[in-house]
Design a protein around this motif. Structure first.
Motif, PDB file in Angstrom:
ATOM      1  N   ASP A   1      13.080  26.496  -3.445  1.00  0.00           N
ATOM      2  CA  ASP A   1      13.191  27.500  -2.385  1.00  0.00           C
ATOM      3  C   ASP A   1      11.795  28.059  -2.114  1.00  0.00           C
ATOM      4  O   ASP A   1      11.278  28.873  -2.883  1.00  0.00           O
ATOM      5  CB  ASP A   1      14.139  28.619  -2.821  1.00  0.00           C
ATOM      6  CG  ASP A   1      14.420  29.624  -1.700  1.00  0.00           C
ATOM      7  OD1 ASP A   1      13.705  29.590  -0.680  1.00  0.00           O
ATOM      8  OD2 ASP A   1      15.352  30.436  -1.862  1.00  0.00           O
TER       9      ASP A   1
ATOM     10  N   SER B   1       9.938  20.765  11.455  1.00  0.00           N
ATOM     11  CA  SER B   1       9.550  22.173  11.325  1.00  0.00           C
ATOM     12  C   SER B   1       8.060  22.315  11.048  1.00  0.00           C
ATOM     13  O   SER B   1       7.409  23.243  11.556  1.00  0.00           O
ATOM     14  CB  SER B   1      10.364  22.852  10.219  1.00  0.00           C
ATOM     15  OG  SER B   1      10.131  22.247   8.962  1.00  0.00           O
TER      16      SER B   1
ATOM     17  N   ARG C   1      10.950  29.513   0.873  1.00  0.00           N
ATOM     18  CA  ARG C   1      11.036  30.376   2.047  1.00  0.00           C
ATOM     19  C   ARG C   1      10.134  31.604   1.875  1.00  0.00           C
ATOM     20  O   ARG C   1      10.090  32.210   0.800  1.00  0.00           O
ATOM     21  CB  ARG C   1      12.473  30.833   2.267  1.00  0.00           C
ATOM     22  CG  ARG C   1      13.444  29.716   2.660  1.00  0.00           C
ATOM     23  CD  ARG C   1      14.865  30.240   2.723  1.00  0.00           C
ATOM     24  NE  ARG C   1      15.317  30.730   1.425  1.00  0.00           N
ATOM     25  CZ  ARG C   1      16.341  31.555   1.254  1.00  0.00           C
ATOM     26  NH1 ARG C   1      17.025  32.005   2.299  1.00  0.00           N
ATOM     27  NH2 ARG C   1      16.693  31.945   0.045  1.00  0.00           N
TER      28      ARG C   1
ATOM     29  N   ALA D   1      13.030  20.735  -0.046  1.00  0.00           N
ATOM     30  CA  ALA D   1      12.672  22.138  -0.271  1.00  0.00           C
ATOM     31  C   ALA D   1      12.983  22.967   0.971  1.00  0.00           C
ATOM     32  O   ALA D   1      12.897  22.473   2.099  1.00  0.00           O
ATOM     33  CB  ALA D   1      11.197  22.260  -0.627  1.00  0.00           C
ATOM     34  N   LEU D   2      13.341  24.221   0.765  1.00  0.00           N
ATOM     35  CA  LEU D   2      13.583  25.133   1.873  1.00  0.00           C
ATOM     36  C   LEU D   2      12.239  25.693   2.331  1.00  0.00           C
ATOM     37  O   LEU D   2      11.507  26.299   1.536  1.00  0.00           O
ATOM     38  CB  LEU D   2      14.505  26.275   1.433  1.00  0.00           C
ATOM     39  CG  LEU D   2      15.888  25.857   0.913  1.00  0.00           C
ATOM     40  CD1 LEU D   2      16.658  27.084   0.422  1.00  0.00           C
ATOM     41  CD2 LEU D   2      16.668  25.117   1.985  1.00  0.00           C
ATOM     42  N   LEU D   3      11.920  25.502   3.620  1.00  0.00           N
ATOM     43  CA  LEU D   3      10.587  25.837   4.110  1.00  0.00           C
ATOM     44  C   LEU D   3      10.596  26.883   5.231  1.00  0.00           C
ATOM     45  O   LEU D   3       9.612  27.005   5.962  1.00  0.00           O
ATOM     46  CB  LEU D   3       9.878  24.568   4.603  1.00  0.00           C
ATOM     47  CG  LEU D   3       9.657  23.453   3.578  1.00  0.00           C
ATOM     48  CD1 LEU D   3       8.948  22.267   4.220  1.00  0.00           C
ATOM     49  CD2 LEU D   3       8.862  23.964   2.377  1.00  0.00           C
ATOM     50  N   ASP D   4      11.648  27.646   5.378  1.00  0.00           N
ATOM     51  CA  ASP D   4      11.675  28.685   6.403  1.00  0.00           C
ATOM     52  C   ASP D   4      10.535  29.684   6.156  1.00  0.00           C
ATOM     53  O   ASP D   4      10.399  30.221   5.050  1.00  0.00           O
ATOM     54  CB  ASP D   4      13.004  29.449   6.378  1.00  0.00           C
ATOM     55  CG  ASP D   4      14.191  28.561   6.738  1.00  0.00           C
ATOM     56  OD1 ASP D   4      13.961  27.421   7.142  1.00  0.00           O
ATOM     57  OD2 ASP D   4      15.332  29.032   6.590  1.00  0.00           O
TER      58      ASP D   4
ATOM     59  N   ARG E   1      13.529  28.664  -7.682  1.00  0.00           N
ATOM     60  CA  ARG E   1      13.577  29.642  -6.594  1.00  0.00           C
ATOM     61  C   ARG E   1      12.236  30.365  -6.552  1.00  0.00           C
ATOM     62  O   ARG E   1      11.912  31.168  -7.432  1.00  0.00           O
ATOM     63  CB  ARG E   1      14.709  30.631  -6.812  1.00  0.00           C
ATOM     64  CG  ARG E   1      14.884  31.597  -5.634  1.00  0.00           C
ATOM     65  CD  ARG E   1      15.960  32.619  -5.945  1.00  0.00           C
ATOM     66  NE  ARG E   1      16.175  33.513  -4.813  1.00  0.00           N
ATOM     67  CZ  ARG E   1      17.147  33.377  -3.924  1.00  0.00           C
ATOM     68  NH1 ARG E   1      17.991  32.372  -4.032  1.00  0.00           N
ATOM     69  NH2 ARG E   1      17.284  34.223  -2.929  1.00  0.00           N
TER      70      ARG E   1
ATOM     71  N   PHE F   1      11.262  32.042  -3.669  1.00  0.00           N
ATOM     72  CA  PHE F   1      11.375  32.833  -2.451  1.00  0.00           C
ATOM     73  C   PHE F   1      10.353  33.970  -2.464  1.00  0.00           C
ATOM     74  O   PHE F   1      10.258  34.741  -3.421  1.00  0.00           O
ATOM     75  CB  PHE F   1      12.787  33.406  -2.324  1.00  0.00           C
ATOM     76  CG  PHE F   1      13.017  34.217  -1.088  1.00  0.00           C
ATOM     77  CD1 PHE F   1      13.478  33.620   0.077  1.00  0.00           C
ATOM     78  CD2 PHE F   1      12.750  35.582  -1.079  1.00  0.00           C
ATOM     79  CE1 PHE F   1      13.687  34.375   1.235  1.00  0.00           C
ATOM     80  CE2 PHE F   1      12.954  36.341   0.072  1.00  0.00           C
ATOM     81  CZ  PHE F   1      13.420  35.727   1.228  1.00  0.00           C
TER      82      PHE F   1
ATOM     83  N   ASP G   1      14.002  22.514  -7.750  1.00  0.00           N
ATOM     84  CA  ASP G   1      15.123  23.447  -7.718  1.00  0.00           C
ATOM     85  C   ASP G   1      14.753  24.878  -8.126  1.00  0.00           C
ATOM     86  O   ASP G   1      15.640  25.726  -8.264  1.00  0.00           O
ATOM     87  CB  ASP G   1      16.283  22.964  -8.602  1.00  0.00           C
ATOM     88  CG  ASP G   1      16.837  21.626  -8.132  1.00  0.00           C
ATOM     89  OD1 ASP G   1      16.992  21.447  -6.914  1.00  0.00           O
ATOM     90  OD2 ASP G   1      17.108  20.759  -8.993  1.00  0.00           O
TER      91      ASP G   1
ATOM     92  N   ASP H   1      13.637  16.034   8.397  1.00  0.00           N
ATOM     93  CA  ASP H   1      13.909  17.363   8.936  1.00  0.00           C
ATOM     94  C   ASP H   1      12.705  18.283   8.738  1.00  0.00           C
ATOM     95  O   ASP H   1      12.369  19.098   9.606  1.00  0.00           O
ATOM     96  CB  ASP H   1      15.147  17.971   8.281  1.00  0.00           C
ATOM     97  CG  ASP H   1      16.426  17.264   8.704  1.00  0.00           C
ATOM     98  OD1 ASP H   1      16.420  16.607   9.763  1.00  0.00           O
ATOM     99  OD2 ASP H   1      17.432  17.355   7.960  1.00  0.00           O
ATOM    100  N   GLN H   2      12.066  18.178   7.591  1.00  0.00           N
ATOM    101  CA  GLN H   2      10.893  19.003   7.329  1.00  0.00           C
ATOM    102  C   GLN H   2       9.735  18.641   8.254  1.00  0.00           C
ATOM    103  O   GLN H   2       8.954  19.513   8.652  1.00  0.00           O
ATOM    104  CB  GLN H   2      10.462  18.848   5.868  1.00  0.00           C
ATOM    105  CG  GLN H   2      11.432  19.456   4.862  1.00  0.00           C
ATOM    106  CD  GLN H   2      11.078  19.077   3.436  1.00  0.00           C
ATOM    107  OE1 GLN H   2      10.616  17.960   3.176  1.00  0.00           O
ATOM    108  NE2 GLN H   2      11.282  19.997   2.513  1.00  0.00           N
TER     109      GLN H   2
END
Length: 236
Positions: A183, A226, A185, A202-205, A163, A165, A161, A222-223
């Motif tokens: 996060d 991507s 990204r 985890a957010l991987l954009d 961040r 970024f 959790d 989902d990961q």
């Protein structure tokens, strides 16, 4: 608390250069750092605090800007709701220190000894930890937007959790780390080791998997899509 120095004093932490990513909030819902009206000591700016010995002290609601803490002894220091803006912590000794809801914005921790320290819901945005010793350091949540962990050993760390970024993770070792819900990204990767790490949720954009070692890493379905697309794989 109303103080002569607090009244009308500019809160540069609240309006920091990280304001663009202000959607982050602490797990407690409280704001890290100190508000001007709550400062318990006069603010310190551009003060040379190198070689300061604050071992085992308890700092609450204090504000420091562009202060030099290089080579200071801050072993077992406890901070709560303190703000440090653009401060120099190069080669500082922060072993076993504990920080809760404190803000370290755009600070430098090059070569700092931080083993065994705890950062609980702290804002570390824009700070550099290159070559810092982080053995047994605990990060609970926190905002690490644009932090530099270049070349740092974060193996086995629980960064769930967190961040991260736009953080610089180039040549960092995160093997076996827990990054669930983090996060990630736009992180900067270069030979970054995620072997055996848990990346689920985890957010991987913008996560360039071609620059990462991912053997044994755990990801969700989902990961997988991507990440496969990063390597030019067409998922149908």
């Amino acid at each position: 608390m109303s103080t002569e120095w607090g009244t009308g004093y500019e809160d540069t932490t609240a309006a920091s250069e990280m304001e663009t990513y202000s959607d982050w909030s602490t797990q407690s819902g409280d704001t890290p750092g100190v508000r001007p009206d709550l400062m318990q000591e006069p603010p310190q700016e551009q003060v040379d605090l190198s070689r300061l010995d604050a071992e085992n002290e308890d700092w609450q609601y204090r504000y420091f800007k562009r202060c030099n803490f290089s080579q200071a002894t801050l072993t077992s220091l406890r901070t709560t709701h303190c703000s440090f803006v653009e401060c120099n912590f190069t080669a500082v000794d922060m072993h076993h220190s504990a920080h809760r809801l404190s803000s370290f914005v755009s600070c430098t921790f090059l070569g700092a000894q931080i083993a065994g320290a705890t950062f609980d819901d702290c804002k570390l945005a824009g700070s550099a930890f290159d070559s810092a010793q982080l053995a047994s350091v605990v990060f609970r949540g926190g905002d690490m937007t644009s932090v530099s962990f270049a070349g740092v050993d974060l193996s086995g760390k629980d960064l769930s959790d967190a961040r991260l970024f736009s953080a610089d993770l180039s040549q960092a070792d995160l093997h076996g780390a827990t990054l669930t819900g983090a996060d990630l990204r736009q992180v900067r990767l270069e030979r970054t080791n995620f072997e055996g790490a848990d990346l689920r949720g985890a957010l991987l954009d913008g996560f360039d998997a071609t620059q990462a070692l991912l053997t044994g890493a755990r990801v969700d379905r989902d990961q997988c899509v991507s990440l496969a697309q990063t390597f030019g794989v067409v998922v149908v």
